[in-house]
Design an enzyme around this catalytic site. Structure first.
Site, PDB file in Angstrom:
ATOM      1  CG  ASP A   1       7.224  68.561 -49.978  1.00 49.02           C
ATOM      2  OD1 ASP A   1       7.009  68.208 -48.724  1.00 49.02           O
ATOM      3  OD2 ASP A   1       6.174  67.807 -50.674  1.00 49.02           O
TER       4      ASP A   1
ATOM      5  CD1 TRP B   1       3.214  62.420 -53.785  1.00 51.37           C
ATOM      6  CD2 TRP B   1       2.969  64.601 -53.095  1.00 51.37           C
ATOM      7  NE1 TRP B   1       2.342  62.392 -52.957  1.00 51.37           N
ATOM      8  CE2 TRP B   1       2.042  63.704 -52.227  1.00 51.37           C
ATOM      9  CE3 TRP B   1       2.932  65.839 -52.781  1.00 51.37           C
ATOM     10  CZ2 TRP B   1       1.050  63.976 -51.372  1.00 51.37           C
ATOM     11  CZ3 TRP B   1       1.912  66.421 -51.721  1.00 51.37           C
ATOM     12  CH2 TRP B   1       1.094  65.244 -51.009  1.00 51.37           C
TER      13      TRP B   1
ATOM     14  CE  LYS C   1       5.264  60.526 -46.059  1.00 50.95           C
ATOM     15  NZ  LYS C   1       4.249  59.722 -46.989  1.00 50.95           N
TER      16      LYS C   1
END
Ligand code: LMR
Length: 400
Positions: A215, A134, A250
Site C-alpha cells: 500500500d 491502517w 494526498k
C-alpha cells in the site's frame, strides 16, 4: 412479509478515523485542532489546491470535453503514467509489460479491487496485516472474505520497528497468505523498514510463498518520490508476483476525486494480459467504470516533464512543512519540560506520528482541549501550524 427487514439492525460504530472529523466539526470551540484524518493542511489550516491541479483544471475546462464513459480499467494515459512514476520509465517491469495497472477509486479502491481479485479469482483466503495498521485494511480484507491475522511491527518500548517480531510472524504464515505492507510512511507508526530489512522480507515472501500487497498511499511524503518507491524497486527486482495500490489523494490533494490505481506485477506480459481481463470483470461488477476528472488531471501533470517537475516542487514544499512541524512539536515539548521526550516525532516519516498516548489520553485531549486524534494514539502532523503547535504541545503535556 419477508424475513428480510431492517427493523432488527443495530447501528454500526463510527469509523475510527473519519468519525474523528465528524466530532471535530461538531465542536464549537474556536481553538479546536483536528489531528485525526490523514489530510495535508497548509500553515493556514486549509486543504490546498495545488498550482499544477488548478492549471490542469483550467485547461480541461477550456477543452470542452464531453463526459463520456472512460474504459473499465481507466484512462490509458493515466495508467501508463502511474506505472512509469512508480517503477521508473526505463525499468524492466515497465519495458517488459509484465505489470498491469488499472485506475481505481482512490488507494482504498485499489486495495478493494486487488483483495477481491485475490480472494475470488486466485483463491486466497488468508491475509496478514501489521500490528498496528491502517484500520481500514482489516475491514476491507474481512469484507472481501479473508481471514485476517496480524504480524508484529511496532516496538512500543523502544519506539521503532519490531523487526525480529515481524520476521518471526511472517515466517509462520501459511503459503498463499496475502501480506499487506506499507511501502513507505507506515500508517499509523511512521516507522519504515530499511532496504536491508525489505530484502529480508522479500526472501521470506519467496520462501514462504506469500503474496505481498504493498500500500503506497503516501509516496513523496517520506523522503522523496523516488526514494519512497525504493521498496517497490526491490520487489520488482525480486521477480516475485505482487500487488501495489497507489493514491493521489494526498500527493495531489485530490481527496474528493477518488483517484488511485491498482498494479499487479506478474511473470510476463501474457499473464498480465489475462490478469487485466479479470480485473476488468471485478470492476464492471462493482462500479462499472471509474470517474474521469481526477485521472485527466493527474495524467496531464505526470505526462508533461515541465508540470511533473512543478508538481515535485509542490510535493517537496508539503513534505518540508510537515518536517518543520515535527521539529516544532518536539522542541516545544522539550521547552515546556513535558514528562516524556517527544524527539521520536522527528524520526517518523509521512503524515503521522504514533504518540503512544492511550485512548483515555486521546479522549481527554478532545474533551478538555478540543484536540482531536485517533484513539490508537495516532496524530496527523499536518494539522499543526505555527499558531497552534504551542497549544497542542501544552495540551499533550497536560494529559501525560
Ligand atoms: C487516514 O489514514 O487518515 C487516511 O488514509 C484517510 C482515511 O481514509 O482513513
Amino acid at each position: 412479509m419477508s424475513d428480510l427487514t431492517f427493523a432488527g439492525l443495530t447501528p454500526a460504530p463510527a469509523d475510527p478515523i473519519l468519525g474523528v472529523t465528524e466530532k471535530f466539526r461538531a465542536d464549537p470551540r474556536p481553538q479546536k485542532v483536528n489531528l485525526g484524518v490523514g489530510v495535508y493542511l497548509t500553515e493556514e489550516g486549509k486543504t490546498p489546491l495545488l498550482d499544477v491541479v488548478r492549471d490542469a483544471e483550467m485547461a480541461l475546462a477550456q477543452s470542452n470535453q464531453p463526459h463520456g464513459y472512460i474504459p473499465i480499467n481507466g484512462l490509458p494515459e493515466y495508467c501508463s503514467a502511474v506505472q512509469k512514476m512508480v517503477f521508473g520509465a526505463d525499468s524492466e517491469v515497465v519495458q517488459s509489460g509484465r505489470a498491469v495497472t488499472i485506475q481505481t477509486l482512490g488507494g482504498t479502491g485499489g486495495l478493494k479491487v486487488g483483495m477481491d481479485f485475490m480472494h475470488n479469482v486466485c483463491g486466497a483466503s488468508r491475509a496478514a496485516t501489521s500490528v498496528p495498521t491502517w484500520g481500514n485494511h482489516n475491514a476491507l480484507l474481512k469484507y472481501a472474505g479473508f481471514e485476517v491475522a496480524g504480524y508484529r511491527y511496532y516496538d512500543k518500548a523502544n519506539d521503532c520497528v519490531d523487526f525480529e517480531g515481524m520476521v518471526a510472524d511472517l515466517k509462520a504464515l501459511p503459503a498463499k497468505t496475502l501480506v499487506v505492507m506499507h511501502s513507505c510512511c507506515h500508517n499509523p507508526t511512521g516507522y519504515d523498514l530499511t532496504p536491508e530489512q525489505w530484502k529480508t522480507v522479500i526472501e521470506i515472501c519467496r520462501q514462504g510463498q506469500l503474496t505481498p500487497f504493498l500500500d503506497m498511499a503516501y509516496q513523496g511524503f517520506g523522503v522523496g518520490l523516488k526514494e519512497d518507491a525504493a521498496s517497490i524497486a526491490l520487489f520488482a527486482e525480486s521477480g516475485l508476483d505482487f500487488l501495489l495500490s497507489t493514491s493521489f489523494s494526498k500527493s495531489f490533494n485530490l481527496y474528493g476525486e477518488r483517484i488511485g490505481a491498482l498494479t499487479v506485477v506478474t511473470q510476463n506480459a501474457s499473464e498480465a494480459a489475462v490478469v487485466l481481463t479479470q480485473l476488468k470483470s471485478m470492476v464492471r461488477a462493482n462500479y462499472s467504470n471509474p470517474p474521469s476528472h481526477g485521472a485527466r488531471i493527474v495524467s496531464r501533470v505526470l505526462n508533461n516533464p515541465q508540470t511533473f517537475e512543478q508538481w515535485l516542487g509542490e510535493l517537496a514544499a508539503m513534505r518540508t512543512r510537515i518536517q518543520k512541524m515535527r521539529h516544532a512539536l518536539a522542541d516545544e515539548m522539550a521547552r515546556i519540560g513535558a514528562k516524556r521526550d517527544f524527539s521520536f516525532v522527528t524520526r517518523q516519516k509521512g503524515m503521522f506520528s504514533f504518540t503512544g498516548l492511550s485512548p483515555e489520553q486521546i479522549d481527554r485531549l478532545a474533551d478538555e482541549f478540543g484536540i482531536y486524534a485517533v484513539r490508537n494514539g495516532r496524530i496527523c502532523i499536518c494539522g499543526l501550524n505555527t499558531r497552534n503547535v504551542e497549544y497542542v504541545a501544552r495540551s499533550i503535556a497536560a494529559v501525560l
